[in-house]
Design a protein around this motif. Sequence first.
Motif, PDB file in Angstrom:
ATOM      1  N   ASP A 347       0.431  14.761  12.173  1.00 17.56           N
ATOM      2  CA  ASP A 347       1.755  14.400  12.862  1.00 17.56           C
ATOM      3  C   ASP A 347       1.365  13.090  13.568  1.00 17.56           C
ATOM      4  O   ASP A 347       2.176  12.194  13.765  1.00 17.56           O
ATOM      5  CB  ASP A 347       2.354  15.581  13.400  1.00 17.56           C
ATOM      6  CG  ASP A 347       3.098  16.376  12.521  1.00 17.56           C
ATOM      7  OD1 ASP A 347       3.175  16.196  11.351  1.00 17.56           O
ATOM      8  OD2 ASP A 347       3.323  17.539  12.850  1.00 17.56           O
ATOM      9  N   ALA A 348       0.308  13.188  14.538  1.00 15.60           N
ATOM     10  CA  ALA A 348       0.053  12.045  15.222  1.00 15.60           C
ATOM     11  C   ALA A 348      -0.241  10.676  14.331  1.00 15.60           C
ATOM     12  O   ALA A 348       0.383   9.803  14.545  1.00 15.60           O
ATOM     13  CB  ALA A 348      -1.337  12.301  16.198  1.00 15.60           C
ATOM     14  N   ALA A 349      -1.004  10.854  13.142  1.00 17.87           N
ATOM     15  CA  ALA A 349      -1.225   9.715  12.275  1.00 17.87           C
ATOM     16  C   ALA A 349       0.061   9.191  11.791  1.00 17.87           C
ATOM     17  O   ALA A 349       0.247   7.946  11.632  1.00 17.87           O
ATOM     18  CB  ALA A 349      -2.083  10.203  11.174  1.00 17.87           C
ATOM     19  N   MET A 350       0.933  10.092  11.184  1.00 19.57           N
ATOM     20  CA  MET A 350       2.295   9.662  10.648  1.00 19.57           C
ATOM     21  C   MET A 350       3.234   9.018  11.685  1.00 19.57           C
ATOM     22  O   MET A 350       3.711   7.938  11.258  1.00 19.57           O
ATOM     23  CB  MET A 350       3.038  10.842  10.221  1.00 19.57           C
ATOM     24  CG  MET A 350       2.217  11.356   8.859  1.00 19.57           C
ATOM     25  SD  MET A 350       1.809  10.076   7.470  1.00 19.57           S
ATOM     26  CE  MET A 350       3.487   9.639   7.137  1.00 19.57           C
ATOM     27  N   ARG A 351       3.172   9.387  12.976  1.00 26.57           N
ATOM     28  CA  ARG A 351       4.012   8.769  13.925  1.00 26.57           C
ATOM     29  C   ARG A 351       3.339   7.271  14.288  1.00 26.57           C
ATOM     30  O   ARG A 351       4.180   6.291  14.543  1.00 26.57           O
ATOM     31  CB  ARG A 351       3.918   9.723  15.136  1.00 26.57           C
ATOM     32  CG  ARG A 351       5.186  10.965  14.799  1.00 26.57           C
ATOM     33  CD  ARG A 351       5.002  11.823  16.203  1.00 26.57           C
ATOM     34  NE  ARG A 351       5.477  13.298  15.584  1.00 26.57           N
ATOM     35  CZ  ARG A 351       6.013  14.236  16.410  1.00 26.57           C
ATOM     36  NH1 ARG A 351       5.808  13.710  17.914  1.00 26.57           N
ATOM     37  NH2 ARG A 351       6.236  15.357  16.088  1.00 26.57           N
ATOM     38  N   GLN A 352       2.186   7.344  14.438  1.00 28.09           N
ATOM     39  CA  GLN A 352       1.315   6.053  14.857  1.00 28.09           C
ATOM     40  C   GLN A 352       1.850   5.123  13.629  1.00 28.09           C
ATOM     41  O   GLN A 352       1.889   3.747  14.123  1.00 28.09           O
ATOM     42  CB  GLN A 352      -0.109   6.165  14.831  1.00 28.09           C
ATOM     43  CG  GLN A 352      -0.930   4.812  15.429  1.00 28.09           C
ATOM     44  CD  GLN A 352      -2.229   5.016  15.219  1.00 28.09           C
ATOM     45  OE1 GLN A 352      -2.913   5.929  14.379  1.00 28.09           O
ATOM     46  NE2 GLN A 352      -2.938   4.027  15.680  1.00 28.09           N
ATOM     47  N   LEU A 353       1.724   5.221  12.505  1.00 34.34           N
ATOM     48  CA  LEU A 353       1.882   4.569  11.186  1.00 34.34           C
ATOM     49  C   LEU A 353       3.357   4.041  11.344  1.00 34.34           C
ATOM     50  O   LEU A 353       3.425   2.735  11.260  1.00 34.34           O
ATOM     51  CB  LEU A 353       1.969   5.241   9.909  1.00 34.34           C
ATOM     52  CG  LEU A 353       2.501   4.608   8.713  1.00 34.34           C
ATOM     53  CD1 LEU A 353       1.940   3.427   8.339  1.00 34.34           C
ATOM     54  CD2 LEU A 353       2.381   5.665   7.517  1.00 34.34           C
ATOM     55  N   VAL A 354       4.451   4.637  11.633  1.00 34.76           N
ATOM     56  CA  VAL A 354       5.662   4.153  11.823  1.00 34.76           C
ATOM     57  C   VAL A 354       5.641   3.129  13.146  1.00 34.76           C
ATOM     58  O   VAL A 354       6.406   2.154  12.991  1.00 34.76           O
ATOM     59  CB  VAL A 354       6.701   5.367  11.969  1.00 34.76           C
ATOM     60  CG1 VAL A 354       8.161   4.550  12.123  1.00 34.76           C
ATOM     61  CG2 VAL A 354       6.879   5.965  10.565  1.00 34.76           C
ATOM     62  N   GLN A 355       5.352   3.623  14.430  1.00 40.09           N
ATOM     63  CA  GLN A 355       5.144   3.249  15.749  1.00 40.09           C
ATOM     64  C   GLN A 355       4.741   1.718  15.452  1.00 40.09           C
ATOM     65  O   GLN A 355       5.268   0.871  15.970  1.00 40.09           O
ATOM     66  CB  GLN A 355       4.794   4.014  16.697  1.00 40.09           C
ATOM     67  CG  GLN A 355       6.026   5.296  16.924  1.00 40.09           C
ATOM     68  CD  GLN A 355       5.109   6.215  17.965  1.00 40.09           C
ATOM     69  OE1 GLN A 355       4.222   5.713  18.519  1.00 40.09           O
ATOM     70  NE2 GLN A 355       5.536   7.653  17.892  1.00 40.09           N
ATOM     71  N   GLU A 356       3.545   1.522  15.061  1.00 40.18           N
ATOM     72  CA  GLU A 356       2.566   0.399  15.069  1.00 40.18           C
ATOM     73  C   GLU A 356       2.115  -0.130  13.790  1.00 40.18           C
ATOM     74  O   GLU A 356       1.800  -1.201  13.797  1.00 40.18           O
ATOM     75  CB  GLU A 356       1.225   0.987  15.744  1.00 40.18           C
ATOM     76  CG  GLU A 356       1.390   1.592  17.155  1.00 40.18           C
ATOM     77  CD  GLU A 356       0.096   2.185  17.734  1.00 40.18           C
ATOM     78  OE1 GLU A 356      -0.946   1.855  17.181  1.00 40.18           O
ATOM     79  OE2 GLU A 356       0.273   2.713  18.803  1.00 40.18           O
ATOM     80  N   GLY A 357       2.475   0.342  12.657  1.00 35.52           N
ATOM     81  CA  GLY A 357       2.389  -0.263  11.371  1.00 35.52           C
ATOM     82  C   GLY A 357       0.834  -0.148  10.860  1.00 35.52           C
ATOM     83  O   GLY A 357       0.319  -0.924  10.067  1.00 35.52           O
TER      84      GLY A 357
END
Length: 540
Positions: A347-357
Motif C-alpha cells: 500500500d505504501a508503494a502504490m500510494r507513493q506512485l500516485v503521490q510522487e510519480g
Amino acid sequence: MSDQSKSAIHWFRHGLRLSDMPSLYEASKACKKIYPIFIFDGMSAGTLTIGFNRMRYLLECLADLDDQFKQFGGRLYVFHGNSRDILQKLITKWSVGYLSFEQDPEPIWKERDDSAKELCNQMGVQVIERISHTLWDPLEVIATNGGQPPLNYELFCHTVEVIGQPNRPLKTPDFKSLGTQFPIDDFIEQEHRVPASPEILGIEKESKRQSEQIWFGGETKAKKYLADRLECEREAFEVGDYLPTQMEPNILEQPKSLSPALRHGCLSVREFYWAVNDLYDSLYQDSTKPRIVGQLIWREFFYTMSVNNLKYGQMVDNPVCLQIQWQEDERLYKAWEEGNTGFPFIDAAMRQLVQEGWIHHAARNAVSCFLTRGDLWITWEKGLTMFLRYLLDADWSVCAGNWMWISSSAFDNILQSNLCISPVMYGRWLEPTGNYIRKYVPELASMPLEYLFEPWKAPREVQEKAKCIVGVDYPVPIVDHDLAFQRNRIAMELIKKELLGEKESVMTNIPKHIAPSHASETRFFLCLTDRHEFCSNLAL
C-alpha cells in the motif's frame, strides 16, 4: 543538400533537449531558420494515458525548452490536434523545406511518423530523422543478431559488443556561429504557448499530496541531477562498488534516479552512458570494467524486443507473451490501485506512485508480483495501464517488458519461477525501520514496529493504542498470501504442463519465448544480490 532559402521545423516528441540532438544539429546546418514545435496529438510523449504528475513534468520540460529558445530570440510553439494536419498547415505557412525529429523506435509511433513522412514526400519537404533516444539502433541490433532480437540479456550484450560502443554525445549546437535564427511568428506566438499547468489541459490532481513536488522536469534541471548522480557513482567506485541505487536500494532517501529525464529525453542516454564510463576509467585505468551501466542496457534490451511488435503492450496476439487466463476481479484490482490491500508495504508503494510519480525498482517488482502471479492473479495489462498513467519514467517498451517479466508472461524460463516476492518479508528487508510505511500509510504511523508489516497480527489493545483498528481504520488483507501463492503456483504448473504436453520435450504451443541468461540475472533484476545471504527468505 542544404537550401538556405527554406526554413525547417524541428518537431519535439521525446528528446526534449538541445544537447545531443543530431537531427536539430543537421537542420541547423541545412538552413538558417528553424521553428521548434511540440504537438499535443493525444499520443506523443506518452499523453494517451497520463496523470497529473506526468503532465506537470512534461510541461516543465517544454517550459525549459521555451526558456532556452528565448535566449536565442525564439520560442517553442505548442499546438493541439492531429499532427499531420498541423504540420501540413505550418509547412505552407512557414515555407518549410526540412522537417527534423529524433527517431522514436517503438512501434506505437510508426503510424504517426510514417504519416508525417508521407506528407513531407508529397509536399517536397526533406525529412531529417536521427537516432539519439537509444544507445544503439534497435534495427541494427536485430540485423547483427541474424534478423531477430537477442533472446536474452547476455546475448544482447554480446550483440552490441559486436556492433561497438555507441556514439559519444553532441554538444548543444553553436547557433550563433551557425547563423541559426528562430523566427517569432507574432500571431502564433500569442496563441500557442506552453500551457502553464496540467489543470489548463483538464488534468486535476489525484492526491492532495501531489502539491509536495519531488521531481522537476527540463534539461537544465536534468544536467544538475546528472552531476549529483555522478558524485554518487564516484563514491561507489572509490570503494570498489557500482550501481549504488540498485545494489543497496534506499527507498526513503531523495531519489537519485535519472530515469524520468531519460524517458522524456531531457537528458541524453548517451551523455549519461559516457559520463559514467569516463568517470570509472578516470579512477581505474586499464582495468576490467564491471557492467556499471547495467540498467541502461536493460532499457536497450526492452526497446529492441518491442521494435517490430505492435502488440508488445498486450497479451493477446503478442508473440513473446504467454496466454494466461487471468481472473477478473475489479474489487481486488481497485484495492491494489488505491493502496488499500491490507499489506502495508504494498500500500505504501502504490500510494507513493500516485503521490510522487515514482517508486524504486525494487518496490515496483513487489507490487507487480502481488497483482499478478504472486497474489491476485490479475493480468499484467491492468498494471501496465496504471504505471503508464502515473510513472514519470514509464517507457512503453521498458514498462511492458518489466510487467511481462515479473508476471512470468515473458522473459522467464518457461515458468520456472517457482518463487514469488513476499508482500511482508520483502518490505521488511528493503526498509526495516518501517519509516517508509509510516510516511505513506499514515493510518499506521503509531503502530509498533513489531506489527507494522503485519498489523492484523497486533492484539486489539495494541491497535487501540496505535489508534488504528484493522478492519476499521486500515483494511484487513484482501487475500491470504500463503494460500493465494500456493493456488497460483499450482495454476502456473498447469499452464506449464499444457504448454509442454505430457512429455516436456514436446514444445508445441510455446511462443518464441525469452529466458533469463542464468539465475543470478533474475536475482539482480529483483534487487536480490548475492551479498544478501538471507534473500531466499524474502520469497515464498
